[in-house]
Scaffold this motif. Structure first.
Motif, mmCIF file in Angstrom:
data_model
loop_
_atom_site.group_PDB
_atom_site.id
_atom_site.type_symbol
_atom_site.label_atom_id
_atom_site.label_comp_id
_atom_site.label_asym_id
_atom_site.label_seq_id
_atom_site.Cartn_x
_atom_site.Cartn_y
_atom_site.Cartn_z
ATOM 1 N N ALA A 1 0.551 -1.013 0.035
ATOM 2 C CA ALA A 1 0.145 -0.117 -0.144
ATOM 3 C C ALA A 1 0.690 1.355 0.105
ATOM 4 O O ALA A 1 2.248 1.226 0.722
ATOM 5 N N GLN A 2 0.398 2.565 -0.090
ATOM 6 C CA GLN A 2 0.527 3.616 -0.734
ATOM 7 C C GLN A 2 0.294 5.534 -0.038
ATOM 8 O O GLN A 2 -0.889 4.892 -0.796
ATOM 9 N N TRP A 3 0.682 5.677 0.210
ATOM 10 C CA TRP A 3 -0.211 7.151 0.704
ATOM 11 C C TRP A 3 0.364 8.684 1.332
ATOM 12 O O TRP A 3 1.845 7.632 1.734
ATOM 13 N N PRO A 4 -0.303 9.437 1.018
ATOM 14 C CA PRO A 4 0.381 10.536 1.756
ATOM 15 C C PRO A 4 0.167 10.962 3.212
ATOM 16 O O PRO A 4 -0.482 10.474 3.530
ATOM 17 N N VAL A 5 0.931 11.656 3.895
ATOM 18 C CA VAL A 5 1.034 12.475 5.487
ATOM 19 C C VAL A 5 1.457 13.703 4.786
ATOM 20 O O VAL A 5 2.065 13.936 3.616
ATOM 21 N N VAL A 6 0.403 14.927 4.951
ATOM 22 C CA VAL A 6 0.131 15.976 4.705
ATOM 23 C C VAL A 6 0.161 16.853 6.207
ATOM 24 O O VAL A 6 -1.279 16.273 6.596
ATOM 25 N N GLN A 7 1.230 17.653 6.607
ATOM 26 C CA GLN A 7 0.573 18.496 7.573
ATOM 27 C C GLN A 7 1.126 20.167 7.474
ATOM 28 O O GLN A 7 2.904 20.314 7.387
ATOM 29 N N PRO A 8 0.471 20.468 6.793
ATOM 30 C CA PRO A 8 0.042 22.184 6.758
ATOM 31 C C PRO A 8 0.366 23.446 7.899
ATOM 32 O O PRO A 8 0.030 22.108 8.713
ATOM 33 N N TYR A 9 1.701 24.161 8.520
ATOM 34 C CA TYR A 9 1.560 25.087 9.880
ATOM 35 C C TYR A 9 1.462 26.173 9.081
ATOM 36 O O TYR A 9 2.330 26.629 8.406
ATOM 37 N N VAL A 10 0.907 27.057 10.108
ATOM 38 C CA VAL A 10 1.451 28.439 10.187
ATOM 39 C C VAL A 10 1.169 29.155 11.833
ATOM 40 O O VAL A 10 0.881 28.429 12.593
ATOM 41 N N SER A 11 2.609 29.725 12.206
ATOM 42 C CA SER A 11 2.886 30.104 13.757
ATOM 43 C C SER A 11 2.604 31.717 13.238
ATOM 44 O O SER A 11 3.721 32.330 12.571
ATOM 45 N N TYR A 12 2.560 32.155 14.410
ATOM 46 C CA TYR A 12 2.779 33.738 14.847
ATOM 47 C C TYR A 12 3.610 34.042 16.480
ATOM 48 O O TYR A 12 3.053 33.309 16.928
ATOM 49 N N LYS A 13 4.185 35.232 16.078
ATOM 50 C CA LYS A 13 5.082 35.267 17.785
ATOM 51 C C LYS A 13 4.945 36.734 18.106
ATOM 52 O O LYS A 13 5.010 37.599 16.305
#
Length: 816
Positions: A478-490
């Protein structure tokens, strides 16, 4: 002629003594950059003792003639907060450092009074439950064996699963909830003899000779980290020395090692290389026919490399990689002693086991201007785990000569599996300084899983004594993706208050239910004065399951595994909040910290049928799990308070005291609130070391550690039929995890001696774990027909097995 030779010999001896009596020196050099934009900062003043230097237009500095030993490097630049770093110099290796300065929100005349606390995380978005650890700490702490994971068990809220492995239990959570990241890449289990679904192992592949200072998070971590609910190890590789060739050779119980580094050209921006290789010392001893007292000798080798190519204006291209190969044969059939037990094996089978891993990639980083920084990377990894088990049937019989012991009556193959996980990784991050007070960070992490699981088994029935025909448990590609976008603010709201906020999303392509649209994160830090900081943070975290669990089949039809979980299991989740108070003491190298936390776990996989099973109890040990059909209806909650008191190494002395009071409980599909197996309820560590100077260039160190942790949990009554059928202890559901083992206690001793010559430094270390030989319980085992006299209250055939007794680990290292 004789007199002349004698005079020359005396002169040579006096010269040698003179050199040895002189204080040797070393070079400290490095780069100073803006912490947010990574742009080089010229004009920064770098000070070590009475010596100072200023950074050039490329942010680089060099300080020569620094006495060897422990020193503190302090960096000042108008408009930026002061940074400092403690280092230890020897005569053979230059110190090559990088400082990231944080632009100050204070007025210029106040800047110099603010300094970064030792141990503060490198990640500027972290406000709570985080700590930076140094390579030195992995060697300094007694009982750590030079491993980052074992070192981390000294931190508040962290404990090990057992002496045999370095799994991390963070705030009562499953060890499989810990994420390991290297150079921005989510890497496979970085340990030898790894087991599917775990994050630890007996021996680490990570070598402190190639690691740079890195971060460790125990809760509410920044948004750039995803697919974890327990903790995060954010590891970084260091660059090789690009001005001087250096090396290190080491002989120790855990491995024979060689490290080389140096320039690949000339000039201040010359490329560099770094290479490390280690081979199992016990395997070398065995090849020399040295009797080691057991045939179960672990065979392993590992290594790492890094090539760094500096670019203009602080840019960098780096090619890197690390690997590990391991095998072991645990042959119970060779044993006749009925009291013996292999800590890494089972009592009813011979086991042939191996695991391999490799990860490597290319990273590119570049400050685009004084306010913007980008970083990107691509990598590939592979992890292979293979095992063959043969089922033993034994009985106690006459060995001859009046001796009785085990006699093997049958030995048939019962398990054969190979799990392969190939992955392609990529990431991109963008940092933008919006002003002196605020920073924006955005990025994405992407992984492509390519899986191949093959597993055939003959499940021995202990009731009937029959070894049935083969059946397939896994037959998966089997094959499949893992996607994790992010945004941070300080944002630095004012000169005392820093606010962070962020969000990430997590998508696993394994099925339609493994998607978390948003995971918010928020943090607040308030610097009340020069000594006191108050902080709080919160986050929602999600994580997928170990990939092999999606494809397990309890039944087989015509050798076709009937998978029953691929579309049923979604993400498990944890809502976390933490807050506390950290205090520094003016004029003293001391800090204290108290932190409280609460975590609510939900959508935890539990069995559809009514049972006490929950994934919160998985993730450690040397075996996979075999659950029935699963659903995401389980819950749990962890809460506790942690205390840290630390004196950083100064004046030849340091100590660290950490304590945790906590409670970790869960509900399975039967709805009963139970203790997790990791709910020890308390953990306490006390470490200290004293360094003695023996002349200007030699040092002797003695250190110790005492640890006590509440015991693990088990059932109050054994299911005799199920235990006999499976050959492993099965407790009745009603009383599951209602009885606690006695407390774990261990005393460790660390001795070290360092001696230096011009361009050559030696170090000998002896790390003795469990100095008193305490019998800490590892597990309970089932041995039919055997009654353990040490456990008269437990049913016949059930006995306690113990963790490592007195265990000395030595090494001799030469830096050149």
């Amino acid at each position: 002629m004789l007199l002349k030779k004698l005079l020359l010999a005396v002169a040579a001896l006096l010269l040698s003594l003179s050199i040895h009596a002189q204080t040797l020196t070393q070079t400290v050099r490095g780069t100073v950059v803006d912490a947010d934009s990574k742009f080089p900062l010229p004009g920064a003043v770098v000070r070590v003792g009475d010596l100072t230097a200023s950074t050039d237009e490329n942010g680089q500095f060099t300080l020569k003639g620094i006495p060897i030993g422990r020193q503190t490097v302090v960096v000042n630049l108008m408009g930026y907060e002061v940074r400092s770093q403690a280092i230890e110099l020897n005569s053979a290796k230059e110190a090559v450092l990088q400082f990231g300065l944080l632009e100050s929100a204070l007025s210029l005349d106040e800047v110099s009074v603010t300094a970064t606390a030792a141990g503060q995380a490198k990640n500027e978005m972290a406000t709570v439950s985080s700590r930076q650890f140094s390579v030195e700490e992995t060697n300094l702490y007694a009982g750590s064996r030079g491993e980052p994971a074992r070192m981390a068990t000294n931190f508040a809220g962290v404990q090990g699963s057992d002496d045999q492995r370095n799994d991390l239990v963070v705030r009562g959570n499953t060890p499989s909830g810990v994420l390991y990241r290297m150079e921005g890449i989510n890497i496979p289990n970085p340990n030898h003899f790894s087991i599917p679904g775990t994050g630890g192992g007996p021996v680490t592949i990570l070598n402190n000779k190639f690691l740079a200072n890195s971060d460790f998070f125990t809760g509410a971590w920044p948004a750039e980290y995803g697919n974890a609910i327990a903790g995060v190890f954010d590891l970084q590789m260091r660059d090789g020395n690009n001005q001087k060739f250096e090396g290190s050779a080491q002989l120790g119980l855990l491995g024979t090692e060689l490290m080389l580094e140096g320039p690949l050209g000339k000039g201040a921006k010359a490329p560099s290389f770094l290479g490390v290789y280690r081979y199992s010392t016990l395997s070398l001893f065995q090849s020399l026919n040295i009797n080691l007292g057991t045939n179960a000798i672990p065979r392993y080798q590992d290594g790492a490399f890094r090539f760094t190519f500096p670019q203009k204006n602080g840019g960098k291209i780096a090619a890197w990689g690390m690997f590990g190969v391991s095998d072991i044969d645990i042959l119970i059939s060779n044993q006749t002693d009925t009291s013996g037990f292999e800590s890494y094996g089972s009592t009813d089978r011979d086991q042939y086991f191996g695991s391999d891993m490799f990860v490597g990639g290319v990273n590119y980083s570049k400050p685009l201007n004084k306010t913007t920084f980008i970083k990107a990377g691509v990598a590939g990894s592979t992890a292979v785990i293979r095992a063959v088990n043969t089922k033993l049937q034994r009985e106690i019989g006459d060995l001859g000569g009046g001796q009785f012991g085990w006699i093997v009556t049958a030995n048939d193959t019962m398990l054969n599996y190979t799990f392969k996980e190939n992955k392609i990784h990529g990431f991109f991050s963008f940092n933008k300084k919006l002003s002196t007070r605020s920073t924006l960070q955005a990025g994405v992490n992407v992984d492509l899983y390519m899986l191949d699981y093959q597993d055939s088994v003959r499940q021995f029935d202990g009731v009937t004594g029959v070894l049935p025909p083969w059946r397939k448990q896994w037959n998966t590609q089997a094959q499949w993706p893992v996607v994790q976008p992010y945004v941070s603010y300080k944002s630095r709201l004012n000169e005392k208050t820093t606010f962070t906020a962020g969000a990430t999303s997590l998508y696993l392509g394994v099925n339609r239910t493994s998607f978390m649209p948003i995971e918010p994160r928020v943090g607040l830090s308030y610097q009340a004065n020069a000594n006191d900081r108050f902080f709080a943070g919160s986050g929602l975290h999600a994580q997928g399951q170990a990939p092999y669990l999606y494809y397990y089949a309890m039944t087989t039809q015509n050798f076709d595994p009937l998978e029953h979980n691929p579309d049923r299991i979604g993400l498990m989740k944890s809502a976390q909040v933490a807050g506390g108070w950290e205090r520094k003491y003016k004029g003293l190298p001391v800090r204290t910290k108290i932190e409280a936390y609460y975590q609510y776990l939900f959508d935890i996989p539990v069995e559809v049928r009514s049972s006490a099973f929950s994934m919160v109890n998985a993730g450690s040990g040397f075996g996979r799990i075999w659950p029935d059909t699963l659903q995401n209806t389980g819950t749990g909650r962890n809460y506790g308070v942690e205390l840290t008191a630390e004196r950083f190494f100064a004046g030849g002395f340091y100590f660290l005291a950490t304590g945790s009071l906590f409670d970790a409980k869960y509900r399975g599909s039967d709805g009963v609130l139970r203790n997790t197996i990791f709910n020890g309820r308390y953990a306490f560590n006390l470490l200290a070391a004293k360094e003695f100077k023996l002349g200007p260039n030699n040092r002797f160190t003695v250190g110790g550690k005492f640890t006590t942790v509440g015991g693990r949990w088990f059932g109050d009554k054994v299911d005799q039929t199920a235990t006999l059928r499976t050959g492993e202890i099965v407790f009745e559901q009603a009383g599951f995890n209602t009885v606690q083992n006695r407390a774990y206690q261990r005393l460790d001793l660390k001795l070290g001696y360092k001696w230096n010559y011009p361009n050559l430094a030696w170090e000998f270390g002896l790390d003795i774990s469990n100095l008193t030989g305490a019998k800490n319980i590892l597990t309970l085992t089932y041995v039919p027909g055997l009654d353990d006299v040490d456990t008269p209250d437990i049913d016949e055939g059930i006995r306690e097995e113990y963790q490592l007794g007195l265990f000395p680990v030595f090494y001799l290292r030469c830096d050149f």
